[in-house]
Scaffold this motif. Structure first.
Motif, PDB file in Angstrom:
ATOM      1  N   HIS A  13     102.170 -36.665  73.399  1.00 29.18           N
ATOM      2  CA  HIS A  13     102.212 -37.039  71.990  1.00 29.18           C
ATOM      3  C   HIS A  13     103.668 -37.161  71.564  1.00 29.18           C
ATOM      4  CE1 HIS A  13     101.716 -36.686  67.616  1.00 29.18           C
ATOM      5  NE2 HIS A  13     100.514 -37.226  67.850  1.00 29.18           N
ATOM      6  N   ALA A  14     103.994 -38.247  70.880  1.00 30.87           N
ATOM      7  CA  ALA A  14     105.385 -38.539  70.519  1.00 30.87           C
ATOM      8  C   ALA A  14     105.977 -37.508  69.564  1.00 30.87           C
ATOM      9  CB  ALA A  14     105.481 -39.930  69.900  1.00 30.87           C
ATOM     10  N   GLU A  15     105.208 -37.033  68.610  1.00 36.06           N
ATOM     11  CA  GLU A  15     105.756 -36.126  67.607  1.00 36.06           C
ATOM     12  C   GLU A  15     105.733 -34.653  68.041  1.00 36.06           C
ATOM     13  OE1 GLU A  15     103.758 -36.845  63.913  1.00 36.06           O
ATOM     14  OE2 GLU A  15     104.187 -38.990  63.984  1.00 36.06           O
ATOM     15  N   THR A  16     104.612 -34.223  68.607  1.00 32.45           N
ATOM     16  CA  THR A  16     104.476 -32.803  68.943  1.00 32.45           C
ATOM     17  C   THR A  16     104.915 -32.479  70.366  1.00 32.45           C
ATOM     18  OG1 THR A  16     102.193 -33.047  69.717  1.00 32.45           O
ATOM     19  CG2 THR A  16     102.523 -32.574  67.360  1.00 32.45           C
ATOM     20  N   GLY A  17     104.923 -33.465  71.212  1.00 28.94           N
ATOM     21  CA  GLY A  17     105.280 -33.238  72.615  1.00 28.94           C
ATOM     22  C   GLY A  17     104.148 -32.649  73.435  1.00 28.94           C
ATOM     23  N   ALA A  18     102.965 -32.523  72.836  1.00 29.76           N
ATOM     24  CA  ALA A  18     101.811 -31.990  73.561  1.00 29.76           C
ATOM     25  C   ALA A  18     101.421 -32.955  74.678  1.00 29.76           C
ATOM     26  CB  ALA A  18     100.645 -31.794  72.604  1.00 29.76           C
ATOM     27  N   THR A  19     101.085 -32.385  75.815  1.00 28.37           N
ATOM     28  CA  THR A  19     100.750 -33.194  76.987  1.00 28.37           C
ATOM     29  C   THR A  19      99.279 -33.021  77.343  1.00 28.37           C
ATOM     30  OG1 THR A  19     102.986 -32.924  77.832  1.00 28.37           O
ATOM     31  CG2 THR A  19     101.324 -33.620  79.401  1.00 28.37           C
ATOM     32  N   ILE A  20      98.623 -34.142  77.597  1.00 28.59           N
ATOM     33  CA  ILE A  20      97.222 -34.148  78.023  1.00 28.59           C
ATOM     34  C   ILE A  20      97.162 -34.870  79.369  1.00 28.59           C
ATOM     35  CG2 ILE A  20      94.893 -34.960  77.523  1.00 28.59           C
ATOM     36  CD1 ILE A  20      95.670 -34.965  74.564  1.00 28.59           C
ATOM     37  N   THR A  21      96.471 -34.264  80.338  1.00 26.59           N
ATOM     38  CA  THR A  21      96.295 -34.887  81.648  1.00 26.59           C
ATOM     39  C   THR A  21      94.822 -35.213  81.840  1.00 26.59           C
ATOM     40  OG1 THR A  21      98.140 -33.620  82.538  1.00 26.59           O
ATOM     41  CG2 THR A  21      96.633 -34.591  84.125  1.00 26.59           C
ATOM     42  N   LEU A  22      94.546 -36.457  82.180  1.00 21.55           N
ATOM     43  CA  LEU A  22      93.179 -36.918  82.408  1.00 21.55           C
ATOM     44  C   LEU A  22      93.067 -37.478  83.818  1.00 21.55           C
ATOM     45  CD1 LEU A  22      92.666 -38.872  79.056  1.00 21.55           C
ATOM     46  CD2 LEU A  22      91.777 -36.616  79.612  1.00 21.55           C
ATOM     47  N   ASP A  23      92.059 -37.029  84.565  1.00 16.16           N
ATOM     48  CA  ASP A  23      91.777 -37.556  85.896  1.00 16.16           C
ATOM     49  C   ASP A  23      90.506 -38.387  85.826  1.00 16.16           C
ATOM     50  OD1 ASP A  23      93.904 -36.085  86.887  1.00 16.16           O
ATOM     51  OD2 ASP A  23      92.648 -34.388  87.459  1.00 16.16           O
ATOM     52  N   THR A  24      90.498 -39.528  86.526  1.00 17.99           N
ATOM     53  CA  THR A  24      89.263 -40.297  86.596  1.00 17.99           C
ATOM     54  C   THR A  24      88.280 -39.547  87.485  1.00 17.99           C
ATOM     55  OG1 THR A  24      90.146 -41.598  88.430  1.00 17.99           O
ATOM     56  CG2 THR A  24      90.358 -42.544  86.232  1.00 17.99           C
ATOM     57  N   ILE A  25      87.019 -39.710  87.209  1.00 14.47           N
ATOM     58  CA  ILE A  25      85.976 -39.048  87.980  1.00 14.47           C
ATOM     59  C   ILE A  25      85.559 -39.983  89.114  1.00 14.47           C
ATOM     60  CG2 ILE A  25      83.633 -38.109  87.908  1.00 14.47           C
ATOM     61  CD1 ILE A  25      84.148 -37.530  84.924  1.00 14.47           C
ATOM     62  N   PRO A  26      85.607 -39.500  90.355  1.00 15.96           N
ATOM     63  CA  PRO A  26      85.216 -40.368  91.475  1.00 15.96           C
ATOM     64  C   PRO A  26      83.740 -40.756  91.393  1.00 15.96           C
ATOM     65  CG  PRO A  26      86.251 -38.334  92.266  1.00 15.96           C
ATOM     66  CD  PRO A  26      86.042 -38.186  90.802  1.00 15.96           C
ATOM     67  N   THR A  85      89.234 -52.026 102.218  1.00 13.94           N
ATOM     68  CA  THR A  85      88.531 -52.012 100.932  1.00 13.94           C
ATOM     69  C   THR A  85      88.139 -50.591 100.518  1.00 13.94           C
ATOM     70  OG1 THR A  85      86.374 -52.464 101.963  1.00 13.94           O
ATOM     71  CG2 THR A  85      87.669 -54.365 101.174  1.00 13.94           C
ATOM     72  N   LEU A  86      87.894 -49.721 101.500  1.00 15.42           N
ATOM     73  CA  LEU A  86      87.609 -48.325 101.166  1.00 15.42           C
ATOM     74  C   LEU A  86      88.844 -47.659 100.575  1.00 15.42           C
ATOM     75  CD1 LEU A  86      85.617 -46.020 101.065  1.00 15.42           C
ATOM     76  CD2 LEU A  86      86.157 -45.517 103.449  1.00 15.42           C
ATOM     77  N   LEU A  87      90.017 -47.921 101.156  1.00 12.24           N
ATOM     78  CA  LEU A  87      91.257 -47.389 100.583  1.00 12.24           C
ATOM     79  C   LEU A  87      91.510 -47.951  99.190  1.00 12.24           C
ATOM     80  CD1 LEU A  87      93.805 -47.314 103.550  1.00 12.24           C
ATOM     81  CD2 LEU A  87      92.732 -45.381 102.402  1.00 12.24           C
ATOM     82  N   GLU A  88      91.217 -49.240  98.993  1.00 10.66           N
ATOM     83  CA  GLU A  88      91.392 -49.841  97.670  1.00 10.66           C
ATOM     84  C   GLU A  88      90.455 -49.190  96.653  1.00 10.66           C
ATOM     85  OE1 GLU A  88      90.740 -53.996  98.402  1.00 10.66           O
ATOM     86  OE2 GLU A  88      92.771 -54.289  99.194  1.00 10.66           O
ATOM     87  N   SER A  89      89.240 -48.897  97.065  1.00 10.96           N
ATOM     88  CA  SER A  89      88.293 -48.220  96.173  1.00 10.96           C
ATOM     89  C   SER A  89      88.799 -46.826  95.810  1.00 10.96           C
ATOM     90  CB  SER A  89      86.927 -48.113  96.855  1.00 10.96           C
ATOM     91  OG  SER A  89      86.052 -47.313  96.096  1.00 10.96           O
ATOM     92  N   LEU A  90      89.293 -46.088  96.795  1.00  8.48           N
ATOM     93  CA  LEU A  90      89.824 -44.753  96.529  1.00  8.48           C
ATOM     94  C   LEU A  90      91.103 -44.811  95.687  1.00  8.48           C
ATOM     95  CD1 LEU A  90      89.204 -43.116 100.004  1.00  8.48           C
ATOM     96  CD2 LEU A  90      88.008 -42.610  97.865  1.00  8.48           C
ATOM     97  N   GLY A  91      91.808 -45.934  95.753  1.00 11.24           N
ATOM     98  CA  GLY A  91      93.031 -46.097  94.979  1.00 11.24           C
ATOM     99  C   GLY A  91      92.792 -46.209  93.486  1.00 11.24           C
ATOM    100  N   THR A  92      91.543 -46.370  93.077  1.00  9.36           N
ATOM    101  CA  THR A  92      91.252 -46.441  91.641  1.00  9.36           C
ATOM    102  C   THR A  92      91.125 -45.059  91.007  1.00  9.36           C
ATOM    103  OG1 THR A  92      88.858 -46.565  91.977  1.00  9.36           O
ATOM    104  CG2 THR A  92      90.070 -48.662  91.920  1.00  9.36           C
ATOM    105  N   GLN A 130      83.356 -39.976  96.152  1.00 14.73           N
ATOM    106  CA  GLN A 130      83.239 -38.542  96.404  1.00 14.73           C
ATOM    107  C   GLN A 130      82.776 -38.290  97.838  1.00 14.73           C
ATOM    108  OE1 GLN A 130      84.255 -36.126  94.295  1.00 14.73           O
ATOM    109  NE2 GLN A 130      83.872 -34.729  95.984  1.00 14.73           N
ATOM    110  N   HIS A 131      81.854 -39.096  98.316  1.00 18.05           N
ATOM    111  CA  HIS A 131      81.379 -38.961  99.693  1.00 18.05           C
ATOM    112  C   HIS A 131      82.529 -39.205 100.674  1.00 18.05           C
ATOM    113  CE1 HIS A 131      78.594 -40.461 103.115  1.00 18.05           C
ATOM    114  NE2 HIS A 131      78.845 -39.180 103.254  1.00 18.05           N
ATOM    115  N   ALA A 132      83.352 -40.222 100.416  1.00 14.67           N
ATOM    116  CA  ALA A 132      84.499 -40.496 101.283  1.00 14.67           C
ATOM    117  C   ALA A 132      85.484 -39.335 101.268  1.00 14.67           C
ATOM    118  CB  ALA A 132      85.189 -41.793 100.841  1.00 14.67           C
ATOM    119  N   LEU A 133      85.727 -38.760 100.103  1.00 10.17           N
ATOM    120  CA  LEU A 133      86.643 -37.621 100.004  1.00 10.17           C
ATOM    121  C   LEU A 133      86.093 -36.392 100.733  1.00 10.17           C
ATOM    122  CD1 LEU A 133      87.734 -38.014  96.279  1.00 10.17           C
ATOM    123  CD2 LEU A 133      89.073 -38.551  98.325  1.00 10.17           C
ATOM    124  N   GLU A 134      84.792 -36.193 100.669  1.00 10.71           N
ATOM    125  CA  GLU A 134      84.183 -35.073 101.386  1.00 10.71           C
ATOM    126  C   GLU A 134      84.293 -35.255 102.896  1.00 10.71           C
ATOM    127  OE1 GLU A 134      80.246 -35.059  99.759  1.00 10.71           O
ATOM    128  OE2 GLU A 134      80.904 -34.132  97.877  1.00 10.71           O
TER     129      GLU A 134
END
Length: 118
Positions: A89-102, A74-81, A107-111
């Protein structure tokens, strides 16, 4: 085939090695006994005894710091989120990258992973 068998065995042993380190690093977050007796203190023939801390975690389903106790799975499943989404963007081709915030727990598990010294 001999080379495939050797490669498969290597990957399995490597996965076991990584899991072994993760289980020890995350012992305080999981039901694993994080305060076991040392090899000098335990009888190799007697049944294993859990520490008071492990019994407390199992009874309350919380850690000493009041976090929810997980199984390894279950800890791995939680980290998997935690994900990285890349949008283009389809017209301009601009790319945006978004990361979810732990979450604080993630964060404690990652530390704790960063404390592993193989």
């Amino acid at each position: 085939k001999a080379d495939r068998t050797t490669t498969h065995l290597f990957i399995c042993l490597l996965a076991y090695y990584v899991r072994w380190h993760l289980e020890r690093a995350w012992a305080t977050l999981t039901y694993r006994d994080h305060d076991p007796l040392s090899s000098d203190e335990r009888d190799p023939v007697a049944p294993a005894e859990r520490s008071d801390a492990a019994d407390r975690k199992a009874a309350t389903h919380t850690t000493d710091s009041s976090e929810i106790v997980h199984s390894f799975k279950t800890l791995l499943e939680s980290l998997g989120t935690i994900v990285r989404n890349t949008h283009q963007h389809a017209e301009t081709g601009a790319t945006i990258t978004l990361d979810t915030i732990p979450t604080a727990h993630q964060q404690h598990a990652l530390e704790l992973v960063e404390t592993i010294n193989p």
